[in-house]
Design an enzyme around this catalytic site. Structure first.
Site, mmCIF file in Angstrom:
data_model
loop_
_atom_site.group_PDB
_atom_site.id
_atom_site.type_symbol
_atom_site.label_atom_id
_atom_site.label_comp_id
_atom_site.label_asym_id
_atom_site.label_seq_id
_atom_site.Cartn_x
_atom_site.Cartn_y
_atom_site.Cartn_z
ATOM 1 N N GLY A 164 -1.553 -16.028 18.888
ATOM 2 C CA GLY A 164 -2.764 -15.562 18.226
ATOM 3 C C GLY A 164 -3.923 -16.388 18.768
ATOM 4 O O GLY A 164 -3.893 -16.846 19.894
ATOM 5 N N GLU A 200 -3.870 -22.664 31.522
ATOM 6 C CA GLU A 200 -3.653 -21.519 32.419
ATOM 7 C C GLU A 200 -4.972 -21.105 33.073
ATOM 8 O O GLU A 200 -6.035 -21.373 32.527
ATOM 9 C CB GLU A 200 -3.160 -20.295 31.622
ATOM 10 C CG GLU A 200 -1.808 -20.397 30.997
ATOM 11 C CD GLU A 200 -1.480 -19.136 30.208
ATOM 12 O OE1 GLU A 200 -0.273 -18.937 29.952
ATOM 13 O OE2 GLU A 200 -2.390 -18.368 29.821
ATOM 14 N N TYR A 202 -7.824 -18.650 33.491
ATOM 15 C CA TYR A 202 -8.325 -17.645 32.560
ATOM 16 C C TYR A 202 -8.471 -16.330 33.308
ATOM 17 O O TYR A 202 -9.152 -16.273 34.331
ATOM 18 C CB TYR A 202 -9.663 -18.071 31.960
ATOM 19 C CG TYR A 202 -10.269 -17.004 31.062
ATOM 20 C CD1 TYR A 202 -11.456 -16.356 31.380
ATOM 21 C CD2 TYR A 202 -9.608 -16.631 29.896
ATOM 22 C CE1 TYR A 202 -11.980 -15.370 30.565
ATOM 23 C CE2 TYR A 202 -10.121 -15.643 29.071
ATOM 24 C CZ TYR A 202 -11.304 -15.008 29.406
ATOM 25 O OH TYR A 202 -11.820 -14.039 28.591
ATOM 26 N N GLU A 275 5.114 -9.934 25.716
ATOM 27 C CA GLU A 275 3.677 -9.663 25.879
ATOM 28 C C GLU A 275 3.231 -10.053 27.295
ATOM 29 O O GLU A 275 3.556 -11.156 27.758
ATOM 30 C CB GLU A 275 2.856 -10.495 24.894
ATOM 31 C CG GLU A 275 2.966 -10.052 23.456
ATOM 32 C CD GLU A 275 1.970 -10.810 22.561
ATOM 33 O OE1 GLU A 275 1.341 -11.767 23.028
ATOM 34 O OE2 GLU A 275 1.838 -10.424 21.384
ATOM 35 N N GLU A 288 3.561 -14.286 26.164
ATOM 36 C CA GLU A 288 4.466 -14.871 25.159
ATOM 37 C C GLU A 288 5.491 -13.823 24.743
ATOM 38 O O GLU A 288 5.347 -12.650 25.059
ATOM 39 C CB GLU A 288 3.675 -15.375 23.942
ATOM 40 C CG GLU A 288 2.608 -14.476 23.414
ATOM 41 C CD GLU A 288 1.639 -15.230 22.474
ATOM 42 O OE1 GLU A 288 0.655 -15.833 22.940
ATOM 43 O OE2 GLU A 288 1.885 -15.184 21.266
ATOM 44 N N ARG A 292 10.161 -10.924 16.512
ATOM 45 C CA ARG A 292 10.126 -10.204 15.228
ATOM 46 C C ARG A 292 9.830 -8.731 15.475
ATOM 47 O O ARG A 292 9.412 -8.369 16.577
ATOM 48 C CB ARG A 292 9.009 -10.788 14.360
ATOM 49 C CG ARG A 292 7.658 -10.537 15.010
ATOM 50 C CD ARG A 292 6.472 -11.028 14.235
ATOM 51 N NE ARG A 292 5.241 -10.546 14.826
ATOM 52 C CZ ARG A 292 4.547 -11.192 15.779
ATOM 53 N NH1 ARG A 292 4.959 -12.354 16.210
ATOM 54 N NH2 ARG A 292 3.454 -10.672 16.300
ATOM 55 N N ARG A 338 -5.122 0.475 12.334
ATOM 56 C CA ARG A 338 -4.837 -0.373 11.171
ATOM 57 C C ARG A 338 -5.981 -0.182 10.160
ATOM 58 O O ARG A 338 -7.142 -0.410 10.498
ATOM 59 C CB ARG A 338 -4.751 -1.844 11.574
ATOM 60 C CG ARG A 338 -3.612 -2.120 12.554
ATOM 61 C CD ARG A 338 -3.415 -3.593 12.721
ATOM 62 N NE ARG A 338 -2.468 -3.885 13.807
ATOM 63 C CZ ARG A 338 -1.866 -5.063 13.950
ATOM 64 N NH1 ARG A 338 -2.151 -6.062 13.101
ATOM 65 N NH2 ARG A 338 -1.014 -5.285 14.939
HETATM 66 C C1 MV4 Z 1 -5.368 -15.311 27.777
HETATM 67 C C2 MV4 Z 1 -6.463 -14.488 28.146
HETATM 68 C C3 MV4 Z 1 -6.923 -14.559 29.465
HETATM 69 N N1 MV4 Z 1 -6.345 -15.406 30.352
HETATM 70 N N2 MV4 Z 1 -4.800 -16.131 28.683
HETATM 71 C C4 MV4 Z 1 -5.534 -14.492 23.078
HETATM 72 C C5 MV4 Z 1 -4.610 -15.047 22.035
HETATM 73 C C6 MV4 Z 1 -3.313 -15.257 22.713
HETATM 74 N N3 MV4 Z 1 -2.395 -14.187 22.398
HETATM 75 C C7 MV4 Z 1 -3.601 -15.272 24.158
HETATM 76 N N4 MV4 Z 1 -4.901 -14.643 24.330
HETATM 77 C C8 MV4 Z 1 -5.433 -14.564 25.575
HETATM 78 N N5 MV4 Z 1 -4.875 -15.312 26.521
HETATM 79 C C9 MV4 Z 1 -5.299 -16.188 29.938
HETATM 80 N N6 MV4 Z 1 -4.733 -17.035 30.833
HETATM 81 C C10 MV4 Z 1 -7.040 -13.653 27.169
HETATM 82 C C11 MV4 Z 1 -6.544 -13.731 25.886
HETATM 83 C C12 MV4 Z 1 -7.205 -12.904 24.896
HETATM 84 C C13 MV4 Z 1 -6.552 -11.812 24.412
HETATM 85 C C14 MV4 Z 1 -5.262 -11.542 24.851
HETATM 86 C C15 MV4 Z 1 -4.646 -10.419 24.357
HETATM 87 C C16 MV4 Z 1 -5.308 -9.588 23.464
HETATM 88 C C17 MV4 Z 1 -6.565 -9.887 23.019
HETATM 89 C C18 MV4 Z 1 -7.205 -11.003 23.479
HETATM 90 C C19 MV4 Z 1 -8.488 -11.324 23.030
HETATM 91 C C20 MV4 Z 1 -9.103 -12.421 23.518
HETATM 92 C C21 MV4 Z 1 -8.455 -13.233 24.458
#
Ligand code: MV4
Length: 451
Positions: A164, A200, A202, A275, A288, A292, A338
């Protein structure tokens, strides 16, 4: 097969699990907090046990009371749903010690996938692509500085115990690293009592595409296709769909194989979700693995015809999967909205209260998963999701058309809700043309993702 299952959850997912059990001829036990005495899941179950006062830590997170209710009612298994104790390895361990079947993966797997840095390492070993980053956790700030320099900015700092949005920071340049490192660490310590961090590269505006996995106890692992969950606000999913408009059949096959490889690498069993982040060029990276059943599982059920909750129960009861990968066919398109008791014009502030439901959506291709009924009092104690509206069509346009028609039928009085906000997205040209990624809501509705 089990005679009786205790459902250790509340709301729409508790109702969903009770329905799955009823169709299988399995008795059900509901647990409820005192404020949930009149909740629908309590009525639908064959038996019900009050497990404590309203506060989640005293009831739905009270492992001892849930285990006691299971022993008292003679239930052989517990379905944890999602949230609460669903990914709590200590709870799964307690079930094992009390000879109660936890309907989910083994405690060791829950523990391992809960450690995001460890999960990344396991995936690297399994040949599953992960986002370029540091191997393992950051030992100190100097390590972060060196790693960020090697990876190249922008980078993303993440809490290893996270998931999250908590304990996560985007760092644009070296000047911002120190502050981000310290605040993210403090946040992680407060949220998870574990401040281990990893780093990581970005990825700019990725899509969030996740694959549904089913794995039995005999080494059979299949995937049920993907869900595109990129429409999120502050890491809360808002609209999910299956399949993703972005995946070609080749990319779907490659990602599906990677998801199955990921599950096999960690000796996974039961239902799980792998994911991925997918960049504009179609490169995909493991983010990740969730151990569940997910909120958005109905869109996969509609395009595959598989009842995922019933598969979970069959696997936990020791049955073999009765389908092979070649039997899994993705047909048509499904979209889930939702429905939340919240007020978008007041920063999506929760809006509990008594609901008068004047019209439910229905008709062909419409599914409504909810625990609401006319006159139900929505408590302020738990999360604000009150229903999931899912529509199914032969293609995406038909599914979206049904969603707009069904949303329009919803007439709820007594609480604020996000239906109008959902309509805005469903009528947004970029959304209609499938031009979506995780920054969609922030960009289109300039809702700052971060406070
Ligand atoms: C990221 C990303 C971009 N690059 N990791 C958001 C919470 C967690 N699940 C991981 N997330 C992200 N990780 C890297 N290396 C962008 C997000 C992200 C995101 C990911 C999936 C769905 C919605 C999101 C909203 C903002 C940021």
């Amino acid at each position: 097969m089990f005679n009786k299952i205790l459902v250790a959850n509340r709301g729409e997912i508790a109702v969903r699990i009770i329905r799955a059990c009823r169709e299988m001829g399995i008795q059900t036990v509901a647990v409820f907090s005192d404020i949930d005495r009149h909740a629908l899941h309590v009525d639908l179950a064959d038996e019900a046990v009050c497990i404590g006062p309203a506060r989640a830590r005293d009831s739905y997170l009270n492992a001892e009371n849930i285990i006691s209710a299971t022993v008292l009612t003679g239930a052989e298994a517990i379905h944890p749903g999602f949230g609460f104790l669903a990914e709590n390895s200590k709870f799964a361990e307690m079930c094992r010690e009390c000879n109660i079947t936890f309907i989910g993966p083994d405690p060791e797997v829950i523990e391992m996938m809960g450690n995001k840095a460890k999960a990344r390492q396991m995936m690297l070993l399994a040949g599953v692509p992960v986002v370029p980053g540091v191997d393992g956790v950051l030992t100190d700030f100097e390590h972060a500085l060196k790693a960020a320099d090697t990876i190249g900015y922008p980078v993303m700092l993440k809490a290893s115990a996270g998931g999250g949005g908590k304990g996560i920071r985007i760092v644009e340049n070296e000047e911002g690293l120190k502050k981000a490192y310290e605040t993210a660490k403090t946040e992680a310590k407060a949220a998870f009592n574990d401040d281990a961090m990893y780093l990581e590269k970005y990825l700019e505006e990725p899509r969030h595409i996740e694959f549904q996995i089913l794995a039995d106890r005999y080494g059979n692992v299949i995937h049920l296709g993907e869900r595109d969950c990129s429409i999120q606000r502050r890491n809360q999913k808002v609209i999910e769909e299956a399949p993703s408009t972005f995946l070609s059949s080749e990319l779907r096959e490659k990602m599906g194989d990677a998801a199955v490889r990921a599950a096999k690498a960690v000796n996974y069993n039961n239902a799980g979700t792998v994911e991925f982040l997918v960049d504009k060029k179609g490169n995909f990276y493991f983010m990740e693995m969730n151990t569940r059943i997910q909120v958005e599982h109905p869109v996969t059920e509609l395009v595959t015809g598989v009842d995922i909750v019933q598969e979970q129960i069959k696997i936990a009861a020791g049955q073999k999967l009765d389908m092979r990968q070649e039997n899994v066919v993705i047909r048509g398109h499904a979209v889930e909205c939702r429905i939340n008791a919240e007020n978008p014009s007041l920063g999506f502030r929760p809006s509990p209260g008594k609901v008068n439901i004047l019209l439910w959506p229905g008709g062909s291709g419409v599914r409504l998963d909810t625990a609401m009924y006319h006159g139900y009092e929505i408590p302020p104690t738990y999360d604000s999701m009150i229903a999931k509206l899912i529509t199914y069509g032969r293609d995406r346009n038909e599914a979206l058309n049904k969603m707009r028609r069904a949303l329009n039928e919803f007439i709820i009085e007594g609480i604020d809700n996000n239906v109008e906000f959902l309509f805005q997205i469903l009528n947004n040209d970029n959304y209609i043309n499938g031009l979506i990624n995780t920054s969609f809501i922030e960009k289109e509705y300039n809702l700052k993702i971060k406070d």
